[in-house]
Scaffold this active site. Structure first.
Site, PDB file in Angstrom:
ATOM      1  N   SER A  36       0.848  -1.183   0.000  1.00 49.11           N
ATOM      2  CA  SER A  36       0.000   0.000   0.000  1.00 49.11           C
ATOM      3  C   SER A  36       0.882   1.230   0.000  1.00 49.11           C
ATOM      4  O   SER A  36       1.921   1.258   0.677  1.00 49.11           O
ATOM      5  CB  SER A  36      -0.905   0.006   1.231  1.00 49.11           C
TER       6      SER A  36
ATOM      7  N   HIS B 160       2.316  12.126  -1.220  1.00 44.15           N
ATOM      8  CA  HIS B 160       1.883  13.510  -1.037  1.00 44.15           C
ATOM      9  C   HIS B 160       2.960  14.427  -1.628  1.00 44.15           C
ATOM     10  O   HIS B 160       4.025  14.614  -1.034  1.00 44.15           O
ATOM     11  CB  HIS B 160       1.691  13.830   0.444  1.00 44.15           C
TER      12      HIS B 160
ATOM     13  N   HIS C 207      -2.655   7.271  -4.598  1.00 42.31           N
ATOM     14  CA  HIS C 207      -2.750   6.122  -3.689  1.00 42.31           C
ATOM     15  C   HIS C 207      -2.842   4.854  -4.523  1.00 42.31           C
ATOM     16  O   HIS C 207      -3.498   4.833  -5.573  1.00 42.31           O
ATOM     17  CB  HIS C 207      -3.985   6.256  -2.801  1.00 42.31           C
TER      18      HIS C 207
ATOM     19  N   VAL D  64      -2.458  -3.093  -3.506  1.00 46.40           N
ATOM     20  CA  VAL D  64      -2.777  -4.428  -4.016  1.00 46.40           C
ATOM     21  C   VAL D  64      -2.623  -5.401  -2.855  1.00 46.40           C
ATOM     22  O   VAL D  64      -1.695  -5.290  -2.051  1.00 46.40           O
ATOM     23  CB  VAL D  64      -1.877  -4.845  -5.202  1.00 46.40           C
ATOM     24  N   ARG D  65      -3.523  -6.364  -2.761  1.00 44.61           N
ATOM     25  CA  ARG D  65      -3.556  -7.207  -1.570  1.00 44.61           C
ATOM     26  C   ARG D  65      -4.103  -8.597  -1.901  1.00 44.61           C
ATOM     27  O   ARG D  65      -4.793  -8.791  -2.908  1.00 44.61           O
ATOM     28  CB  ARG D  65      -4.411  -6.557  -0.488  1.00 44.61           C
TER      29      ARG D  65
ATOM     30  N   HIS E  69      -6.791   7.574 -16.114  1.00 39.01           N
ATOM     31  CA  HIS E  69      -7.890   6.632 -16.297  1.00 39.01           C
ATOM     32  C   HIS E  69      -7.665   5.701 -17.483  1.00 39.01           C
ATOM     33  O   HIS E  69      -8.081   4.526 -17.443  1.00 39.01           O
ATOM     34  CB  HIS E  69      -9.203   7.392 -16.449  1.00 39.01           C
TER      35      HIS E  69
ATOM     36  N   GLY F  74      -4.304  -5.784  14.813  1.00 39.34           N
ATOM     37  CA  GLY F  74      -3.137  -5.575  15.661  1.00 39.34           C
ATOM     38  C   GLY F  74      -1.891  -5.218  14.896  1.00 39.34           C
ATOM     39  O   GLY F  74      -0.778  -5.503  15.330  1.00 39.34           O
ATOM     40  N   GLY F  75      -2.055  -4.578  13.722  1.00 43.66           N
ATOM     41  CA  GLY F  75      -0.896  -4.168  12.934  1.00 43.66           C
ATOM     42  C   GLY F  75      -0.138  -3.023  13.594  1.00 43.66           C
ATOM     43  O   GLY F  75      -0.554  -2.477  14.627  1.00 43.66           O
ATOM     44  N   ARG F  76       0.945  -2.639  12.961  1.00 41.50           N
ATOM     45  CA  ARG F  76       1.799  -1.586  13.516  1.00 41.50           C
ATOM     46  C   ARG F  76       1.191  -0.224  13.204  1.00 41.50           C
ATOM     47  O   ARG F  76       1.042   0.159  12.050  1.00 41.50           O
ATOM     48  CB  ARG F  76       3.205  -1.698  12.919  1.00 41.50           C
TER      49      ARG F  76
END
Length: 346
Positions: A132, A136, A146, A149-150, A192, A302-304
């Site tokens: 991810s 900026h 932004h 991909v997951r 696009h 519970g990620g960082r």
């Protein structure tokens, strides 16, 4: 935690060729045809390898474009299982802040934010992998971008993450979207059209609408930006084709964004443009903290926290009930750009 600068890593030519080939196959195959293909067990190791290389390539390209600042890395681990590496570039000549994160977390119980459309998986063991990023820029004429991909896999038989996993539920998700402050039609068309090429003409209308619907601030009744593509819960056609789609989207981010950066990074600006940029960044913060499913999943699993919130801009400004002057360049953002539009077909 180690904090190191990463070297520029070239893109493997073979990977580019394979991604291009599979992208064409996806574009030529209508969605209905996916359903007739035999299933294939997910290969967690292959997804992880691709995502790590994608993070390397994107960081190298962004650092080269900035020319002065370098990415610093934090590697982290999670007591419940897994970890990641977060990379942040700060106070650059082009990018005020860029964060590119890889994570691979696992656990005994899939969080609620990941089971909204799959209630039967609530409480099942899982692996979640992804890259991810949020960029900026310093110049208000360069839009914020932004990309994510997951991959998720959940079920009772997850034991060895280095092997192919049988008898499990799995799906891919991802996309990229653009948030301009002072928009340019040519930039929106390029963004696009690149997105359409990444997912194919058949999938693009649905993915674009999904993006428009997802990146919408309900409490403001306005979109976050000009959109792009977004997809989730995708496993049509089996693992190989679904994985190829995710790779195609990940590989398309740099060709979509860098030409825009290169066109706009030297456009002159002053205090007025900078002030409006900071004001509009407030909308970005509001979306990420109130609606973003990735933020919610990271916090619920519970990620960082530092890595989850690294997408937030370094500076932002809120004003009470401020409205741009009618007919001004600032008003044009809402009047012209933040309207539903078929940019890829213009």
């Amino acid at each position: 935690m180690a904090r190191v600068s990463r070297p520029v890593i070239p893109v493997p030519t073979g990977q580019e060729t394979r991604a291009t080939r599979l992208r064409k196959e996806i574009a030529a195959c209508p969605p209905a045809a996916f359903l007739s293909l035999p299933p294939m067990p997910p290969d967690l190791a292959a997804v992880r390898s691709y995502l790590l290389a994608l993070q390397d390539r994107i960081c190298a390209a962004l650092a080269a474009e900035d020319g002065t600042a370098k990415f610093l890395e934090d590697s982290w681990s999670r007591p419940e299982g897994g970890g990641g590496r977060s990379r942040v570039l700060s106070e650059g000549a082009v990018f005020e802040k860029a964060g590119v994160a890889f994570s691979h977390v696992s656990g005994a119980s899939l969080p609620p934010s990941a089971t909204a459309t799959r209630p039967t998986l609530a409480g099942k063991p899982f692996h979640a992998l992804g890259v991810s990023l949020v960029v900026h820029p310093l110049n208000p004429h360069v839009p914020t971008s932004h990309m994510n991909v997951r991959f998720f896999v959940a079920g009772e038989t997850i034991e060895n993450p280095e092997s192919k996993i049988e008898n499990s539920d799995w799906w891919f998700g991802g996309g990229f979207d653009l948030t301009p402050y002072y928009g340019f039609d040519d930039d929106c068309r390029h963004w696009h059209r690149t997105a359409r090429a990444a997912c194919g003409a058949d999938l693009h209308p649905g993915f674009k609408q999904w993006c428009d619907d997802y990146f919408f601030l309900k409490h403001r009744q306005e979109p976050r930006g000009v959109g792009g593509i977004f997809f989730d819960d995708f496993n049509q056609g089996g693992f190989e084709r679904s994985f190829a789609l995710m790779q195609s989207v990940g590989d398309a981010y740099l060709p979509a964004y860098l030409p825009i950066v290169q066109r706009r990074k030297a456009v002159p600006y002053g205090d007025r443009e900078r002030d409006f940029q900071l004001y509009r960044r407030g909308r970005y913060v509001e979306f990420n903290l109130v609606y973003d499913r990735g933020t919610l999943f990271g916090l619920q699993s519970g990620g960082r926290t530092e890595s989850i919130l690294m997408s937030l801009p370094p500076l932002v400004r809120w004003r009470y009930n401020w409205q741009p002057e009618p007919g001004s360049p600032e008003a044009r953002l809402s009047d012209h750009f933040l309207k539903p539009r078929a940019w890829a077909s213009d």
